[in-house]
Design a protein around this motif. Structure first.
Motif, PDB file in Angstrom:
ATOM      1  N   PHE A 191      -5.610  12.212 -14.982  1.00 13.36           N
ATOM      2  CA  PHE A 191      -6.860  12.282 -15.744  1.00 13.36           C
ATOM      3  C   PHE A 191      -8.095  12.628 -14.909  1.00 13.36           C
ATOM      4  N   LEU A 192      -8.024  12.461 -13.602  1.00 13.51           N
ATOM      5  CA  LEU A 192      -9.142  12.824 -12.721  1.00 13.51           C
ATOM      6  C   LEU A 192      -8.622  13.676 -11.557  1.00 13.51           C
ATOM      7  N   PRO A 193      -8.010  14.807 -11.853  1.00 13.65           N
ATOM      8  CA  PRO A 193      -7.367  15.594 -10.788  1.00 13.65           C
ATOM      9  C   PRO A 193      -8.347  16.092  -9.730  1.00 13.65           C
ATOM     10  N   SER A 194      -9.628  16.193 -10.053  1.00  9.39           N
ATOM     11  CA  SER A 194     -10.593  16.678  -9.062  1.00  9.39           C
ATOM     12  C   SER A 194     -10.720  15.706  -7.882  1.00  9.39           C
ATOM     13  N   TRP A 195     -10.388  14.444  -8.076  1.00  5.07           N
ATOM     14  CA  TRP A 195     -10.414  13.475  -6.980  1.00  5.07           C
ATOM     15  C   TRP A 195      -9.407  13.820  -5.899  1.00  5.07           C
ATOM     16  N   PHE A 196      -8.401  14.570  -6.272  1.00  5.18           N
ATOM     17  CA  PHE A 196      -7.262  14.780  -5.387  1.00  5.18           C
ATOM     18  C   PHE A 196      -7.142  16.239  -4.939  1.00  5.18           C
ATOM     19  N   SER A 197      -8.224  16.993  -5.054  1.00  2.00           N
ATOM     20  CA  SER A 197      -8.156  18.401  -4.643  1.00  2.00           C
ATOM     21  C   SER A 197      -9.135  18.673  -3.511  1.00  2.00           C
ATOM     22  N   LEU A 212       0.833  -1.200   0.000  1.00  7.46           N
ATOM     23  CA  LEU A 212       0.000   0.000   0.000  1.00  7.46           C
ATOM     24  C   LEU A 212       0.872   1.257   0.000  1.00  7.46           C
ATOM     25  N   LEU A 213       1.950   1.260   0.766  1.00  9.01           N
ATOM     26  CA  LEU A 213       2.838   2.427   0.764  1.00  9.01           C
ATOM     27  C   LEU A 213       3.411   2.675  -0.631  1.00  9.01           C
ATOM     28  N   VAL A 214       3.748   1.613  -1.350  1.00  3.69           N
ATOM     29  CA  VAL A 214       4.223   1.765  -2.727  1.00  3.69           C
ATOM     30  C   VAL A 214       3.102   2.343  -3.592  1.00  3.69           C
ATOM     31  N   THR A 215       1.914   1.801  -3.458  1.00  6.48           N
ATOM     32  CA  THR A 215       0.757   2.273  -4.227  1.00  6.48           C
ATOM     33  C   THR A 215       0.556   3.772  -4.074  1.00  6.48           C
ATOM     34  N   MET A 216       0.714   4.263  -2.859  1.00  6.89           N
ATOM     35  CA  MET A 216       0.314   5.627  -2.522  1.00  6.89           C
ATOM     36  C   MET A 216       1.437   6.657  -2.631  1.00  6.89           C
ATOM     37  N   ILE A 217       2.567   6.288  -3.227  1.00  3.35           N
ATOM     38  CA  ILE A 217       3.659   7.251  -3.421  1.00  3.35           C
ATOM     39  C   ILE A 217       3.129   8.440  -4.226  1.00  3.35           C
ATOM     40  N   ALA A 218       3.310   9.633  -3.677  1.00  2.00           N
ATOM     41  CA  ALA A 218       2.937  10.903  -4.325  1.00  2.00           C
ATOM     42  C   ALA A 218       1.436  11.041  -4.566  1.00  2.00           C
ATOM     43  N   VAL A 219       0.641  10.331  -3.793  1.00  2.00           N
ATOM     44  CA  VAL A 219      -0.816  10.475  -3.892  1.00  2.00           C
ATOM     45  C   VAL A 219      -1.266  11.457  -2.812  1.00  2.00           C
ATOM     46  N   PRO A 220      -1.943  12.537  -3.219  1.00  2.00           N
ATOM     47  CA  PRO A 220      -2.436  13.478  -2.215  1.00  2.00           C
ATOM     48  C   PRO A 220      -3.446  12.803  -1.280  1.00  2.00           C
ATOM     49  N   VAL A 221      -3.477  13.293  -0.053  1.00  2.00           N
ATOM     50  CA  VAL A 221      -4.364  12.722   0.955  1.00  2.00           C
ATOM     51  C   VAL A 221      -5.762  13.316   0.781  1.00  2.00           C
TER      52      VAL A 221
END
Length: 161
Positions: free
Chosen positions: A155-161, A89-98
Protein backbone atom coordinates in the motif's frame (compact mmCIF):
# COMPACT_ATOMS: atom_id res chain seq x y z
CA UNK A 1 16.82 -7.42 42.73
CA UNK A 2 20.22 -6.90 41.14
CA UNK A 3 20.66 -8.94 38.01
CA UNK A 4 23.83 -10.95 37.42
CA UNK A 5 26.13 -9.86 34.63
CA UNK A 6 26.97 -12.29 31.87
CA UNK A 7 30.51 -13.50 31.20
CA UNK A 8 31.13 -11.72 27.91
CA UNK A 9 34.24 -13.85 27.39
CA UNK A 10 31.84 -16.80 27.04
CA UNK A 11 30.80 -16.95 23.36
CA UNK A 12 27.30 -18.18 24.28
CA UNK A 13 26.73 -15.22 26.61
CA UNK A 14 28.30 -12.82 24.09
CA UNK A 15 25.88 -13.93 21.38
CA UNK A 16 22.84 -14.14 23.68
CA UNK A 17 23.56 -10.58 24.84
CA UNK A 18 23.59 -9.40 21.23
CA UNK A 19 27.35 -8.78 20.99
CA UNK A 20 27.09 -6.65 24.14
CA UNK A 21 24.06 -4.58 23.13
CA UNK A 22 21.97 -6.24 25.84
CA UNK A 23 24.23 -4.66 28.47
CA UNK A 24 22.57 -1.28 27.88
CA UNK A 25 21.37 0.04 31.25
CA UNK A 26 17.95 0.99 29.83
CA UNK A 27 15.84 -0.57 27.07
CA UNK A 28 18.18 -3.49 26.31
CA UNK A 29 15.58 -4.96 23.93
CA UNK A 30 15.62 -1.78 21.89
CA UNK A 31 19.43 -1.77 21.84
CA UNK A 32 19.36 -5.44 20.83
CA UNK A 33 17.08 -4.54 17.95
CA UNK A 34 19.46 -1.73 16.96
CA UNK A 35 22.27 -4.31 16.95
CA UNK A 36 20.12 -6.52 14.71
CA UNK A 37 19.81 -3.83 12.01
CA UNK A 38 23.31 -4.32 10.50
CA UNK A 39 22.77 -8.09 10.63
CA UNK A 40 19.53 -7.59 8.67
CA UNK A 41 21.32 -5.31 6.19
CA UNK A 42 24.06 -7.89 5.61
CA UNK A 43 21.58 -10.75 5.24
CA UNK A 44 19.43 -8.65 2.89
CA UNK A 45 22.35 -8.61 0.44
CA UNK A 46 21.94 -12.37 0.02
CA UNK A 47 19.51 -14.03 -2.37
CA UNK A 48 16.15 -14.79 -0.69
CA UNK A 49 17.11 -18.42 -0.01
CA UNK A 50 20.29 -17.16 1.76
CA UNK A 51 18.32 -14.66 3.84
CA UNK A 52 15.84 -17.35 4.85
CA UNK A 53 18.64 -19.81 5.67
CA UNK A 54 20.42 -17.22 7.84
CA UNK A 55 17.13 -16.44 9.60
CA UNK A 56 16.43 -20.13 10.22
CA UNK A 57 19.95 -20.58 11.63
CA UNK A 58 19.55 -17.59 13.98
CA UNK A 59 16.22 -19.02 15.15
CA UNK A 60 17.58 -22.57 15.47
CA UNK A 61 20.47 -21.65 17.77
CA UNK A 62 18.36 -19.17 19.75
CA UNK A 63 16.74 -21.55 22.25
CA UNK A 64 20.16 -22.95 23.15
CA UNK A 65 21.91 -19.56 23.43
CA UNK A 66 19.08 -17.96 25.41
CA UNK A 67 18.37 -21.01 27.57
CA UNK A 68 22.01 -21.68 28.43
CA UNK A 69 22.72 -18.04 29.26
CA UNK A 70 19.55 -17.80 31.33
CA UNK A 71 20.49 -20.99 33.19
CA UNK A 72 24.09 -19.84 33.75
CA UNK A 73 22.84 -16.56 35.20
CA UNK A 74 20.10 -18.30 37.20
CA UNK A 75 17.52 -15.79 35.88
CA UNK A 76 14.71 -16.73 33.51
CA UNK A 77 14.66 -14.35 30.54
CA UNK A 78 17.23 -11.86 31.76
CA UNK A 79 16.34 -8.54 30.08
CA UNK A 80 19.82 -8.33 28.57
CA UNK A 81 19.34 -11.53 26.57
CA UNK A 82 18.53 -10.05 23.16
CA UNK A 83 19.29 -12.83 20.67
CA UNK A 84 15.51 -13.21 20.48
CA UNK A 85 15.25 -9.59 19.27
CA UNK A 86 17.78 -10.34 16.53
CA UNK A 87 15.73 -13.34 15.40
CA UNK A 88 12.46 -11.40 15.62
CA UNK A 89 13.78 -8.53 13.53
CA UNK A 90 15.06 -10.92 10.85
CA UNK A 91 11.57 -12.45 10.68
CA UNK A 92 10.03 -8.97 10.48
CA UNK A 93 12.24 -7.96 7.58
CA UNK A 94 11.76 -11.01 5.32
CA UNK A 95 11.44 -9.71 1.73
CA UNK A 96 11.64 -6.08 2.81
CA UNK A 97 13.72 -3.96 0.43
CA UNK A 98 16.63 -2.14 2.00
CA UNK A 99 15.55 1.51 2.24
CA UNK A 100 15.78 3.99 5.11
CA UNK A 101 12.00 4.20 5.55
CA UNK A 102 11.68 0.44 5.27
CA UNK A 103 14.33 -0.04 7.94
CA UNK A 104 12.66 2.47 10.25
CA UNK A 105 9.19 1.01 9.69
CA UNK A 106 10.42 -2.53 10.35
CA UNK A 107 12.28 -1.48 13.49
CA UNK A 108 9.21 0.35 14.85
CA UNK A 109 6.74 -2.40 13.89
CA UNK A 110 8.84 -5.07 15.57
CA UNK A 111 9.40 -3.04 18.75
CA UNK A 112 5.67 -2.21 18.89
CA UNK A 113 4.57 -5.86 18.83
CA UNK A 114 7.45 -6.96 21.09
CA UNK A 115 6.51 -4.38 23.75
CA UNK A 116 2.70 -4.50 23.47
CA UNK A 117 2.55 -8.32 23.20
CA UNK A 118 -0.97 -8.71 21.76
CA UNK A 119 -2.64 -12.11 22.07
CA UNK A 120 -1.27 -14.76 21.89
CA UNK A 121 2.23 -13.27 22.27
CA UNK A 122 1.82 -12.29 25.94
CA UNK A 123 -0.01 -15.54 26.72
CA UNK A 124 2.85 -17.62 25.25
CA UNK A 125 5.47 -15.42 26.92
CA UNK A 126 3.98 -16.27 30.32
CA UNK A 127 3.57 -20.01 29.69
CA UNK A 128 6.49 -21.31 27.62
CA UNK A 129 9.63 -22.01 29.64
CA UNK A 130 13.34 -22.17 28.89
CA UNK A 131 15.16 -20.97 25.82
CA UNK A 132 12.15 -21.59 23.60
CA UNK A 133 10.05 -19.45 25.95
CA UNK A 134 12.56 -16.62 25.67
CA UNK A 135 12.43 -16.84 21.86
CA UNK A 136 8.74 -17.50 21.14
CA UNK A 137 7.29 -14.08 21.96
CA UNK A 138 9.84 -12.26 19.80
CA UNK A 139 9.38 -14.66 16.92
CA UNK A 140 5.63 -14.17 16.99
CA UNK A 141 6.09 -10.39 17.31
CA UNK A 142 8.29 -10.71 14.23
CA UNK A 143 5.51 -12.52 12.37
CA UNK A 144 2.97 -9.82 13.28
CA UNK A 145 5.41 -7.09 12.25
CA UNK A 146 6.21 -8.96 9.00
CA UNK A 147 2.53 -8.87 8.09
CA UNK A 148 2.51 -5.11 8.71
CA UNK A 149 5.64 -4.71 6.58
CA UNK A 150 4.18 -6.65 3.68
CA UNK A 151 1.02 -4.52 3.84
CA UNK A 152 3.18 -1.39 3.78
CA UNK A 153 5.05 -2.70 0.74
CA UNK A 154 1.73 -3.21 -1.06
CA UNK A 155 0.00 0.00 0.00
CA UNK A 156 2.97 2.39 0.34
CA UNK A 157 5.41 1.12 -2.30
CA UNK A 158 7.15 4.50 -2.56
CA UNK A 159 8.68 3.84 0.88
CA UNK A 160 10.60 0.96 -0.61
CA UNK A 161 11.89 2.45 -3.87
Amino acid sequence: MELKRPKMSNPVHFLAFGFGSGLAPVAPGTFGTVAAMPIWWLCAQLPMWGYLLATVLVIAVGPYLCGKTSHDMNVHDHPGIVWDEIAGLLVTMIAVPVTPLGALAGFLAFRFFDIIKPWPIGWLDRRVEGGLGIMVDDLLAGVYAAVVMQLLIVFLPSWFS
